[in-house]
Every structure is written in C-alpha cells, then in structure tokens.
Design a protein around this motif. Structure first.
Motif, PDB file in Angstrom:
ATOM      1  N   LEU A 289       0.830  -1.213   0.000  1.00 48.44           N
ATOM      2  CA  LEU A 289       0.000   0.000   0.000  1.00 48.44           C
ATOM      3  C   LEU A 289       0.860   1.258   0.000  1.00 48.44           C
ATOM      4  CD1 LEU A 289      -2.911  -0.806   2.504  1.00 48.44           C
ATOM      5  CD2 LEU A 289      -3.027  -0.660   0.001  1.00 48.44           C
ATOM      6  N   GLN A 290       1.929   1.225   0.792  1.00 46.48           N
ATOM      7  CA  GLN A 290       2.832   2.376   0.861  1.00 46.48           C
ATOM      8  C   GLN A 290       3.493   2.616  -0.495  1.00 46.48           C
ATOM      9  OE1 GLN A 290       6.158   1.927   3.530  1.00 46.48           O
ATOM     10  NE2 GLN A 290       6.235   4.126   3.920  1.00 46.48           N
ATOM     11  N   GLN A 291       3.895   1.553  -1.152  1.00 48.31           N
ATOM     12  CA  GLN A 291       4.505   1.690  -2.480  1.00 48.31           C
ATOM     13  C   GLN A 291       3.519   2.257  -3.498  1.00 48.31           C
ATOM     14  OE1 GLN A 291       7.763   1.373  -3.227  1.00 48.31           O
ATOM     15  NE2 GLN A 291       7.938   1.098  -1.009  1.00 48.31           N
ATOM     16  N   GLN A 292       2.261   1.788  -3.408  1.00 46.98           N
ATOM     17  CA  GLN A 292       1.240   2.315  -4.321  1.00 46.98           C
ATOM     18  C   GLN A 292       1.004   3.793  -4.065  1.00 46.98           C
ATOM     19  OE1 GLN A 292      -2.130  -0.246  -3.590  1.00 46.98           O
ATOM     20  NE2 GLN A 292      -1.351  -1.888  -4.909  1.00 46.98           N
ATOM     21  N   GLU A 293       0.976   4.187  -2.801  1.00 45.18           N
ATOM     22  CA  GLU A 293       0.790   5.599  -2.456  1.00 45.18           C
ATOM     23  C   GLU A 293       1.968   6.422  -2.933  1.00 45.18           C
ATOM     24  OE1 GLU A 293      -1.199   8.862  -1.193  1.00 45.18           O
ATOM     25  OE2 GLU A 293      -1.991   6.831  -1.281  1.00 45.18           O
ATOM     26  N   ASN A 294       3.182   5.911  -2.774  1.00 49.50           N
ATOM     27  CA  ASN A 294       4.387   6.615  -3.240  1.00 49.50           C
ATOM     28  C   ASN A 294       4.363   6.761  -4.766  1.00 49.50           C
ATOM     29  OD1 ASN A 294       5.321   6.877  -0.651  1.00 49.50           O
ATOM     30  ND2 ASN A 294       6.746   5.175  -0.793  1.00 49.50           N
ATOM     31  N   ASP A 295       3.886   5.736  -5.466  1.00 55.64           N
ATOM     32  CA  ASP A 295       3.799   5.802  -6.942  1.00 55.64           C
ATOM     33  C   ASP A 295       2.805   6.879  -7.365  1.00 55.64           C
ATOM     34  OD1 ASP A 295       5.643   3.775  -7.106  1.00 55.64           O
ATOM     35  OD2 ASP A 295       4.169   2.194  -7.543  1.00 55.64           O
ATOM     36  N   LYS A 296       1.696   7.032  -6.651  1.00 52.49           N
ATOM     37  CA  LYS A 296       0.689   8.046  -6.980  1.00 52.49           C
ATOM     38  C   LYS A 296       1.213   9.458  -6.746  1.00 52.49           C
ATOM     39  CE  LYS A 296      -3.382   5.277  -5.886  1.00 52.49           C
ATOM     40  NZ  LYS A 296      -4.518   5.145  -4.965  1.00 52.49           N
ATOM     41  N   THR A 297       1.984   9.633  -5.677  1.00 57.48           N
ATOM     42  CA  THR A 297       2.461  10.969  -5.327  1.00 57.48           C
ATOM     43  C   THR A 297       3.810  11.272  -5.952  1.00 57.48           C
ATOM     44  OG1 THR A 297       3.454  10.170  -3.266  1.00 57.48           O
ATOM     45  CG2 THR A 297       1.185  10.990  -3.154  1.00 57.48           C
ATOM     46  N   GLY A 298       4.403  10.299  -6.603  1.00 55.50           N
ATOM     47  CA  GLY A 298       5.694  10.514  -7.261  1.00 55.50           C
ATOM     48  C   GLY A 298       6.879  10.518  -6.326  1.00 55.50           C
ATOM     49  N   LYS A 299       6.765   9.908  -5.205  1.00 53.99           N
ATOM     50  CA  LYS A 299       7.875   9.849  -4.229  1.00 53.99           C
ATOM     51  C   LYS A 299       8.777   8.706  -4.505  1.00 53.99           C
ATOM     52  CE  LYS A 299       5.634  12.202  -0.430  1.00 53.99           C
ATOM     53  NZ  LYS A 299       5.159  12.101   0.906  1.00 53.99           N
TER      54      LYS A 299
END
Length: 111
Positions: free
Chosen positions: A101-111
């Motif tokens: 989930l954290q990786q998916q969130e990072n992918d969405k925000t470009g982190k």
C-alpha cells in the motif's frame, strides 16, 4: 497439552507460587510468608500444583521443600509455539500488505 496445567495456573495465587519457585526451591512457610498467605491456604495451592505436575515436594527434616518441574511448562511452551507461528505469519502478511500500500501511495504521489 495438559488441561490441568492451564487450570492450575489460572488461579492468581498459584501463578504467583510458580513465579516464586522459578528462582529456586522454597519451603512452604517461606512461600506463604512471601505471598502473605496462610500456611493452610498455601498448602492447598501447592497440592493443586503438585497434582497438575507443576511442582514436586522434597521432605527435608520437618520441612517440605517445593520446586518447579519443567516438563509441564515445556509442554505449555510447545503448545503456545504453534499459536506464535500462526500470529507471526499473519503479521508478516500484514507487513507485506502495508508495504505494498505504501509503495502504491508513493507511486501516486511521485515519491
């Protein structure tokens, strides 16, 4: 796993006795004194623990010395170990899911 072991340990005074005996053998009088129990009450608790196989008594002159028996505690540990394995697997799965989930969130925000 012996149900008598759990039943004997379910009573707080008996659990306190087992914890006292963890440090080494003690006579009934000293157990009673340390736990602030009457000697007859302490003897009744020790009988239950003895019947469950958790302690053994060794007579020494006019004293009765009680010590822990490790076998029932080892059986209890083995029984609990099976539950630990289940929970460890569940926590590992949760950790992997949260990481995903954290990786998916990072992918969405470009982190």
């Amino acid at each position: 796993m012996n149900v008598m072991t759990l039943s004997a340990l379910a009573e707080p005074n008996r659990l306190d006795i087992v914890e006292l005996l963890r440090d080494g053998p003690l006579p009934v009088g000293e157990i009673a004194f340390k736990l602030e129990l009457g000697q007859p009450q302490t003897s009744k608790h020790l009988k239950v623990l003895n019947d469950a196989g958790l302690v053994e008594m060794q007579p020494a002159a006019n004293k009765r010395i009680y010590k822990l028996r490790t076998e029932p505690l080892q059986e209890l540990d083995q029984w609990l170990h099976s539950f630990r394995l289940i929970w460890e697997e569940k926590f590992d799965n949760l950790e992997a899911y949260l990481y995903k989930l954290q990786q998916q969130e990072n992918d969405k925000t470009g982190k």
